[in-house]
Write a protein that holds these residues in place. Structure first.
Motif, PDB file in Angstrom:
ATOM      1  N   VAL A  92       0.887  -1.177   0.000  1.00 44.61           N
ATOM      2  CA  VAL A  92       0.000   0.000   0.000  1.00 44.61           C
ATOM      3  C   VAL A  92       0.915   1.214   0.000  1.00 44.61           C
ATOM      4  O   VAL A  92       1.852   1.270   0.793  1.00 44.61           O
ATOM      5  CB  VAL A  92      -0.880   0.021   1.273  1.00 44.61           C
ATOM      6  CG1 VAL A  92      -1.732   1.281   1.347  1.00 44.61           C
ATOM      7  CG2 VAL A  92      -1.749  -1.225   1.342  1.00 44.61           C
ATOM      8  N   PRO A  93       0.681   2.184  -0.876  1.00 44.96           N
ATOM      9  CA  PRO A  93       1.557   3.367  -0.846  1.00 44.96           C
ATOM     10  C   PRO A  93       1.598   3.965   0.564  1.00 44.96           C
ATOM     11  O   PRO A  93       0.559   4.091   1.219  1.00 44.96           O
ATOM     12  CB  PRO A  93       0.889   4.328  -1.838  1.00 44.96           C
ATOM     13  CG  PRO A  93       0.127   3.443  -2.777  1.00 44.96           C
ATOM     14  CD  PRO A  93      -0.345   2.289  -1.925  1.00 44.96           C
ATOM     15  N   THR A  94       2.781   4.307   0.998  1.00 46.91           N
ATOM     16  CA  THR A  94       2.975   4.790   2.368  1.00 46.91           C
ATOM     17  C   THR A  94       2.047   5.958   2.688  1.00 46.91           C
ATOM     18  O   THR A  94       1.502   6.045   3.791  1.00 46.91           O
ATOM     19  CB  THR A  94       4.458   5.162   2.552  1.00 46.91           C
ATOM     20  OG1 THR A  94       5.224   3.981   2.311  1.00 46.91           O
ATOM     21  CG2 THR A  94       4.746   5.676   3.951  1.00 46.91           C
ATOM     22  N   LEU A  95       1.829   6.835   1.725  1.00 41.67           N
ATOM     23  CA  LEU A  95       0.940   7.979   1.968  1.00 41.67           C
ATOM     24  C   LEU A  95      -0.484   7.510   2.284  1.00 41.67           C
ATOM     25  O   LEU A  95      -1.148   8.068   3.160  1.00 41.67           O
ATOM     26  CB  LEU A  95       0.937   8.908   0.746  1.00 41.67           C
ATOM     27  CG  LEU A  95      -0.039  10.088   0.825  1.00 41.67           C
ATOM     28  CD1 LEU A  95       0.282  11.004   2.019  1.00 41.67           C
ATOM     29  CD2 LEU A  95      -0.016  10.900  -0.473  1.00 41.67           C
ATOM     30  N   LEU A  96      -0.946   6.488   1.588  1.00 37.77           N
ATOM     31  CA  LEU A  96      -2.318   6.031   1.826  1.00 37.77           C
ATOM     32  C   LEU A  96      -2.427   5.334   3.183  1.00 37.77           C
ATOM     33  O   LEU A  96      -3.467   5.405   3.846  1.00 37.77           O
ATOM     34  CB  LEU A  96      -2.790   5.128   0.681  1.00 37.77           C
ATOM     35  CG  LEU A  96      -2.799   5.797  -0.702  1.00 37.77           C
ATOM     36  CD1 LEU A  96      -3.395   4.869  -1.755  1.00 37.77           C
ATOM     37  CD2 LEU A  96      -3.551   7.137  -0.683  1.00 37.77           C
TER      38      LEU A  96
END
Ligand code: C2O
Ligand code: CU
Length: 563
Positions: free
Chosen positions: A375-379
């Motif tokens: 999962v993208p770290t930002l999400l």
């Protein structure tokens, strides 16, 4: 204001008015990113990545206050993203580009418009940040000019001189050879050639100097691996900008430019025409054994005052003479006189190469070899509520560090190995405080055991990519005043791909309150079955059940590094 403009479809007229008032205009650039056939630099045909069928990709230029809208269409057969190297992306970390840190890659066939608010003048570059596509050609200079009349330095002409390494083999093949546990060393991926302004180093078009004029040369190293030394014998280089930060002028004879670094230098032409000159661009890497004709390799460019004038007989001071002064970036002073920050938090990092349980030699920061999360770290930061403050939710292999809003961070990066690393922090520039001999039990060569170098004056220089030399440490500081997810990694792509990377998750609480990721970016994730919420594997809290095993270090000593 400009952001609202660029995003609201009906505001086009308002934008025109703002532009008229000098408040910045909208600059639209569009890239159809696709494969191109390339034979530059004497290589036989190879597949490369260009834009709109072109390679090199033409430079992009705009002015402070403008909004640059870069629309990319992905005609590759794999995902892609673009990173505007050096832009801060305030309140817009999702525009930063690194795949699986701030976004899911743009799928093949899809388009996306990156919106860049240009708040700082300087010399930057745009490059791919997915699958290391920059190494295969997806890279271009980006110049942000000062608003007319606000330039801190006077000069007559702006000259762009991007340099880059260029390999015959595609990056995917080179990395495969490099990390194959059964491969011989050195890997057989060959030597790079050097390009200047996108063409073979020696055939770059001449620079034309007129007597008495002053030129601003913008040097950009867009390499995947190699360093470049630049000099213009017979002329001083007056450094005024590093990585988008103006400096007090400092005169030198030569500059060694690490991968991803940029310099602006002012060069004063002689008042009368007595001769023509050359500039030297030497591509090198001190970790590649010298091989005649291949590395180091010097390219010669012409500096023409008048056609037919004799070539300057004396090239003085010559490289290697005691009078020849190389730039040491730590000696620069920022033009704005910002004093050294006082750290609230000190973080020690060690970088290097170790043998892992996979049988591979991999690169690491603090023994962790970076692997992109699911999962993208930002999400993850946006979806985990209060748990987003716990670095463990970002997974065991992202080396995530959560920073509190506005804290001043001091990083001491220790590099006991025998390779230099150009370390790049996204979303910030940082102050260079100190460079010294590596802290290690291992024996380091005598010339590295010298005394520590601190920044020369009261005001440390700032930049976004600094070299930690081999057998050395570097101490840098920045204020965490830009909520977002920011990569910190070695900009030699082989090292980055081998895991020399980490992420700073800055003020996730503020991100949760303020940031709305554009729907189309979430759709890119959904299109590839990537969860858009949850921890690094899309589960809740610290539930990592079912996640693949993390490679562990089996050989703790720093080794001779495969490059
Ligand atoms: Cu020039 Cu992570 O990038
Ligand atoms: Cu490196």
């Amino acid at each position: 204001m400009a952001r609202a403009c660029s995003l609201a479809v009906r505001a086009v007229a308002a934008c025109a008015v703002l532009a008229y008032l000098g408040l910045g205009k909208r600059v639209a650039v569009s890239w159809d990113i696709g494969y191109v056939a390339d034979t530059r630099a004497g290589h036989t045909l190879r597949r490369a990545i260009g834009a709109n069928g072109m390679l090199p990709i033409p430079p992009v230029a705009a002015t402070v206050g403008d909004t640059l809208e870069l629309t990319v269409h992905n005609s590759l057969d794999t995902t892609t993203t673009i990173h505007a190297h050096g832009l801060f992306q305030r309140n817009a970390t999702y525009m930063d580009g690194p795949a699986m840190a701030t976004q899911c890659g743009i799928p093949p066939g899809a388009s996306f418009t990156y919106v860049y608010e240009l708040d700082n003048a300087g010399t930057f570059w745009l490059h791919g940040h997915d699958h290391h596509q920059n190494s295969d050609g997806l890279r271009a200079p980006m110049i942000v000019h000062d608003k007319p009349g606000t330039e801190p330095f006077a000069y007559d002409q702006d000259i762009l001189l991007p340099v880059e390494d260029w390999f015959h083999d595609e990056f995917a093949d080179r990395i495969k050879q490099t990390i194959d546990p059964n491969a011989t060393f050195p890997p057989p991926h060959g030597y790079a050639s050097g390009l200047i302004n996108g063409t073979d180093g020696d055939s770059t078009r001449p620079l034309r100097f007129e007597p008495g004029r002053t030129y601003r040369l913008r040097l950009i190293n867009m390499s995947a691996l190699m360093w470049f030394q630049f000099s213009l014998p017979g002329h001083k280089l007056e450094v005024i900008e590093i990585d988008g930060e103006y400096t007090a002028p400092l005169s030198v004879d030569g500059i060694d430019i690490g991968p991803a670094q940029r310099y602006s230098v002012l060069v004063s032409a002689y008042p009368t025409v007595a001769a023509n000159f050359v500039y030297n661009v030497t591509m090198h890497a001190n970790f590649i054994p010298p091989t005649a004709g291949l590395t180091p390799r010097t390219y010669i460019g012409q500096v023409v005052y008048r056609e037919g004038a004799p070539r300057a007989a004396t090239i003085a001071p010559a490289h290697g003479s005691p009078d020849f002064q190389w730039l040491h970036d730590i000696e620069l002073q920022p033009l704005d006189g910002q004093p050294a920050l006082v750290p609230d938090r000190r973080i020690s990092l060690e970088v290097g190469n170790l043998v892992y349980s996979t049988g591979q030699h991999l690169d690491h920061i603090n023994n962790i070899t970076y692997t992109a999360p699911k999962v993208p770290t930002l999400l993850t930061a946006l979806s985990m509520g209060a748990a987003a403050a716990d670095p463990r939710v970002y997974g065991p292999q992202t080396n995530a560090v959560v920073l509190a809003h506005n804290e001043v961070v001091e990083l001491t990066v220790n590099n006991p190995g025998d390779l230099p690393h150009p370390l790049h922090l996204h979303g910030h520039t940082f102050q260079i405080i100190e460079v010294g001999p590596a802290m290690t039990q291992l024996k380091i060569p005598e010339e590295y055991q010298s005394t520590t170098v601190r920044c020369a004056g009261p005001f440390p220089p700032r930049r976004d990519t600094a070299v930690v030399p081999e057998y050395s440490y570097i101490k840098i500081r920045f204020r965490a005043d830009n909520p977002g997810v920011w990569f910190f990694h070695c900009h030699m792509d082989i090292h980055f791909a081998m895991g020399m990377a980490m992420v700073f998750v800055e003020a996730p609480d503020i991100l949760q309150q303020t940031l709305r990721v554009p729907q189309e970016m979430l759709d890119f994730c959904r299109a590839r079955d990537i969860p858009i919420a949850g921890n690094a594997i899309g589960k809740s809290g610290l539930d990592f059940s079912g996640a693949p095993a993390v490679p562990t270090v089996v050989e703790p000593q720093p080794l001779k590094h495969p490059n």
